[in-house]
Motif scaffolding. Structure first.
Motif, PDB file in Angstrom:
ATOM      1  N   THR A 124       0.808  -1.220   0.000  1.00  0.00           N
ATOM      2  CA  THR A 124       0.000   0.000   0.000  1.00  0.00           C
ATOM      3  C   THR A 124       0.846   1.276   0.000  1.00  0.00           C
ATOM      4  N   HIS A 125       1.936   1.313   0.781  1.00  0.00           N
ATOM      5  CA  HIS A 125       2.757   2.529   0.747  1.00  0.00           C
ATOM      6  C   HIS A 125       3.545   2.652  -0.556  1.00  0.00           C
ATOM      7  N   SER A 126       3.752   1.548  -1.251  1.00  0.00           N
ATOM      8  CA  SER A 126       4.487   1.629  -2.517  1.00  0.00           C
ATOM      9  C   SER A 126       3.658   2.281  -3.619  1.00  0.00           C
ATOM     10  N   VAL A 127       2.350   2.441  -3.401  1.00  0.00           N
ATOM     11  CA  VAL A 127       1.516   3.153  -4.384  1.00  0.00           C
ATOM     12  C   VAL A 127       1.112   4.527  -3.847  1.00  0.00           C
ATOM     13  N   GLN A 128       1.749   4.945  -2.760  1.00  0.00           N
ATOM     14  CA  GLN A 128       1.515   6.274  -2.208  1.00  0.00           C
ATOM     15  C   GLN A 128       2.098   7.339  -3.132  1.00  0.00           C
ATOM     16  N   GLN A 129       1.499   8.520  -3.113  1.00  0.00           N
ATOM     17  CA  GLN A 129       2.032   9.697  -3.809  1.00  0.00           C
ATOM     18  C   GLN A 129       2.354  10.737  -2.740  1.00  0.00           C
ATOM     19  N   PRO A 130       3.592  10.712  -2.219  1.00  0.00           N
ATOM     20  CA  PRO A 130       3.936  11.555  -1.074  1.00  0.00           C
ATOM     21  C   PRO A 130       3.681  13.040  -1.345  1.00  0.00           C
ATOM     22  N   GLY A 131       2.889  13.650  -0.457  1.00  0.00           N
ATOM     23  CA  GLY A 131       2.571  15.065  -0.620  1.00  0.00           C
ATOM     24  C   GLY A 131       1.766  15.374  -1.859  1.00  0.00           C
ATOM     25  N   GLY A 132       1.194  14.355  -2.489  1.00  0.00           N
ATOM     26  CA  GLY A 132       0.562  14.531  -3.793  1.00  0.00           C
ATOM     27  C   GLY A 132      -0.717  15.337  -3.791  1.00  0.00           C
ATOM     28  N   GLN A 133      -1.300  15.563  -2.606  1.00  0.00           N
ATOM     29  CA  GLN A 133      -2.524  16.368  -2.538  1.00  0.00           C
ATOM     30  C   GLN A 133      -2.273  17.721  -1.879  1.00  0.00           C
ATOM     31  N   GLY A 134      -1.013  18.142  -1.897  1.00  0.00           N
ATOM     32  CA  GLY A 134      -0.676  19.458  -1.371  1.00  0.00           C
ATOM     33  C   GLY A 134      -0.436  19.449   0.119  1.00  0.00           C
ATOM     34  N   VAL A 135      -1.489  19.236   0.919  1.00  0.00           N
ATOM     35  CA  VAL A 135      -1.348  19.194   2.368  1.00  0.00           C
ATOM     36  C   VAL A 135      -1.445  17.763   2.898  1.00  0.00           C
ATOM     37  N   SER A 136      -1.543  16.801   2.002  1.00  0.00           N
ATOM     38  CA  SER A 136      -1.573  15.390   2.396  1.00  0.00           C
ATOM     39  C   SER A 136      -1.082  14.552   1.227  1.00  0.00           C
ATOM     40  N   SER A 137      -0.804  13.285   1.498  1.00  0.00           N
ATOM     41  CA  SER A 137      -0.341  12.384   0.450  1.00  0.00           C
ATOM     42  C   SER A 137      -1.511  11.786  -0.307  1.00  0.00           C
ATOM     43  N   GLY A 138      -1.290  11.566  -1.590  1.00  0.00           N
ATOM     44  CA  GLY A 138      -2.271  10.862  -2.396  1.00  0.00           C
ATOM     45  C   GLY A 138      -1.873   9.404  -2.532  1.00  0.00           C
ATOM     46  N   GLY A 139      -2.532   8.712  -3.437  1.00  0.00           N
ATOM     47  CA  GLY A 139      -2.207   7.313  -3.648  1.00  0.00           C
ATOM     48  C   GLY A 139      -3.078   6.705  -4.723  1.00  0.00           C
ATOM     49  N   GLN A 140      -2.685   5.525  -5.170  1.00  0.00           N
ATOM     50  CA  GLN A 140      -3.423   4.807  -6.203  1.00  0.00           C
ATOM     51  C   GLN A 140      -3.719   3.404  -5.682  1.00  0.00           C
ATOM     52  N   ARG A 141      -4.739   3.309  -4.835  1.00  0.00           N
ATOM     53  CA  ARG A 141      -5.010   2.035  -4.161  1.00  0.00           C
ATOM     54  C   ARG A 141      -5.333   0.910  -5.135  1.00  0.00           C
ATOM     55  N   GLU A 142      -5.795   1.266  -6.335  1.00  0.00           N
ATOM     56  CA  GLU A 142      -6.130   0.218  -7.295  1.00  0.00           C
ATOM     57  C   GLU A 142      -4.916  -0.599  -7.715  1.00  0.00           C
ATOM     58  N   PHE A 143      -3.704  -0.041  -7.515  1.00  0.00           N
ATOM     59  CA  PHE A 143      -2.488  -0.760  -7.891  1.00  0.00           C
ATOM     60  C   PHE A 143      -1.865  -1.535  -6.733  1.00  0.00           C
ATOM     61  N   ALA A 144      -2.381  -1.386  -5.514  1.00  0.00           N
ATOM     62  CA  ALA A 144      -1.811  -2.106  -4.378  1.00  0.00           C
ATOM     63  C   ALA A 144      -1.891  -3.629  -4.559  1.00  0.00           C
ATOM     64  N   PRO A 145      -3.029  -4.183  -5.025  1.00  0.00           N
ATOM     65  CA  PRO A 145      -3.043  -5.628  -5.273  1.00  0.00           C
ATOM     66  C   PRO A 145      -2.043  -6.058  -6.340  1.00  0.00           C
ATOM     67  N   VAL A 146      -1.773  -5.177  -7.306  1.00  0.00           N
ATOM     68  CA  VAL A 146      -0.784  -5.485  -8.344  1.00  0.00           C
ATOM     69  C   VAL A 146       0.598  -5.647  -7.707  1.00  0.00           C
ATOM     70  N   MET A 147       0.945  -4.714  -6.832  1.00  0.00           N
ATOM     71  CA  MET A 147       2.238  -4.784  -6.151  1.00  0.00           C
ATOM     72  C   MET A 147       2.345  -6.038  -5.292  1.00  0.00           C
ATOM     73  N   ALA A 148       1.257  -6.366  -4.595  1.00  0.00           N
ATOM     74  CA  ALA A 148       1.271  -7.552  -3.745  1.00  0.00           C
ATOM     75  C   ALA A 148       1.453  -8.816  -4.571  1.00  0.00           C
ATOM     76  N   ARG A 149       0.722  -8.939  -5.659  1.00  0.00           N
ATOM     77  CA  ARG A 149       0.835 -10.119  -6.519  1.00  0.00           C
ATOM     78  C   ARG A 149       2.251 -10.265  -7.069  1.00  0.00           C
ATOM     79  N   ALA A 150       2.784  -9.175  -7.568  1.00  0.00           N
ATOM     80  CA  ALA A 150       4.111  -9.224  -8.187  1.00  0.00           C
ATOM     81  C   ALA A 150       5.162  -9.656  -7.171  1.00  0.00           C
ATOM     82  N   ALA A 151       5.094  -9.106  -5.961  1.00  0.00           N
ATOM     83  CA  ALA A 151       6.083  -9.439  -4.941  1.00  0.00           C
ATOM     84  C   ALA A 151       5.934 -10.873  -4.465  1.00  0.00           C
ATOM     85  N   ILE A 152       4.719 -11.291  -4.219  1.00  0.00           N
ATOM     86  CA  ILE A 152       4.487 -12.635  -3.704  1.00  0.00           C
ATOM     87  C   ILE A 152       4.901 -13.684  -4.722  1.00  0.00           C
TER      88      ILE A 152
END
Length: 277
Positions: free
Chosen positions: A197-225
């Motif tokens: 989940t943190h690997s799809v984070q967009q640090p500071g991407g919303q100006g006063v907070s971080s953004g992210g692309q949660r739809e890609f978190a399962p992709v990262m998990a599958r690839a790593a596992i």
């Protein structure tokens, strides 16, 4: 290949997958127990090992107005309540050397945040507790630099170490996950964790907070596992869009059981056919 034992679990790159999961911030006893209960049930059904995670302080918020969390005293009470209710090991972050002993009196795993992974005093204080130490590789650090981090913890006599990939800084507000880092860190012998989940984070991407692309978190998990890692780290929440932190990259709680079932199929295939580099 090293094995790390943790409250009845055996965590290693050749053992059944261990899921580290929970909310980004601890919110209340009831909330933590609700998530822990659902995740324990899903793990038991799928055959995964399980460690509950939750943070009592988010010390590196983008903005001064960002919600920090409940604090160490209240956070540890919640963690103890989760352990008592579900008999599962628990993990939380430490940010200062003088937090380590108190946190280790309750938590089975002390997590070193990525930005602090080279802080010698923090690593030594954490190692001296004898707890399992999960170090997140800094966004600024190469995987082949992690042995220097390992040696600091090992200097305390503690070899209960896990290494986490959480993405590497790539330009402004962007991370990339180089899957080569997983076998490179596994070459140390220590268990490797993929922070999906943190690997799809967009640090500071919303100006006063971080953004992210949660739809890609399962992709990262599958690839790593599929590479045969010891563990995957996933933050989850029943209503991510209204969570106090990291909502954009958290996976909705109701999606987790089905995802975990899929991930365990990848894990079984990977462990039966290990990669040799």
């Amino acid at each position: 290949m090293k094995q790390v034992t943790c409250s009845g679990l055996t965590i290693a790159n050749d053992q059944p997958l261990c899921l580290i999961a929970g909310p980004c911030q601890l919110e209340s006893v009831d909330h933590a127990q609700m998530i822990a209960g659902k995740m324990k049930e899903a793990c038991e059904k799928s055959g995964a090992q399980f460690i509950f995670k939750g943070s009592f302080d988010k010390a590196n918020r983008t903005s001064l107005s960002g919600k920090r969390g409940l604090g160490v005293d209240e956070g540890l009470k919640i963690m103890q309540a989760v352990k008592d209710a579900f008999n599962v090991p628990v993990l939380t972050d430490v940010h200062l050397p003088d937090q380590c002993a108190d946190v280790a009196s309750v938590c089975d795993v002390l997590q070193i945040p990525a930005f602090l992974c080279r802080q010698t005093d923090l690593l030594i204080a954490a190692g001296e507790t004898g707890a399992v130490i999960n170090v997140k590789k800094g966004q600024f650090l190469a995987p082949w630099d992690m042995p220097n981090v390992i040696s600091k913890i090992e200097s305390t006599g503690n070899t209960r170490i896990m290494l986490t990939e959480r993405g590497t800084s790539f330009g402004y507000n962007t991370l990339v996950a180089d899957m080569r880092s997983l076998p490179q860190m596994a070459a140390t012998g220590y268990p490797v964790v993929m922070d999906a989940t943190h690997s799809v984070q967009q640090p500071g991407g919303q100006g006063v907070s971080s953004g992210g692309q949660r739809e890609f978190a399962p992709v990262m998990a599958r690839a790593a596992i599929a590479l045969g890692v010891a563990s995957v780290f996933i933050e989850t929440h029943e209503d991510p869009d209204n969570a106090p932190s990291d909502g954009p990259n958290m996976i909705p709680l109701d999606k987790m059981p089905a995802l975990l079932g899929e991930l365990m199929q990848f894990d079984q295939l990977a462990k039966a056919n290990p990669i040799h580099i």
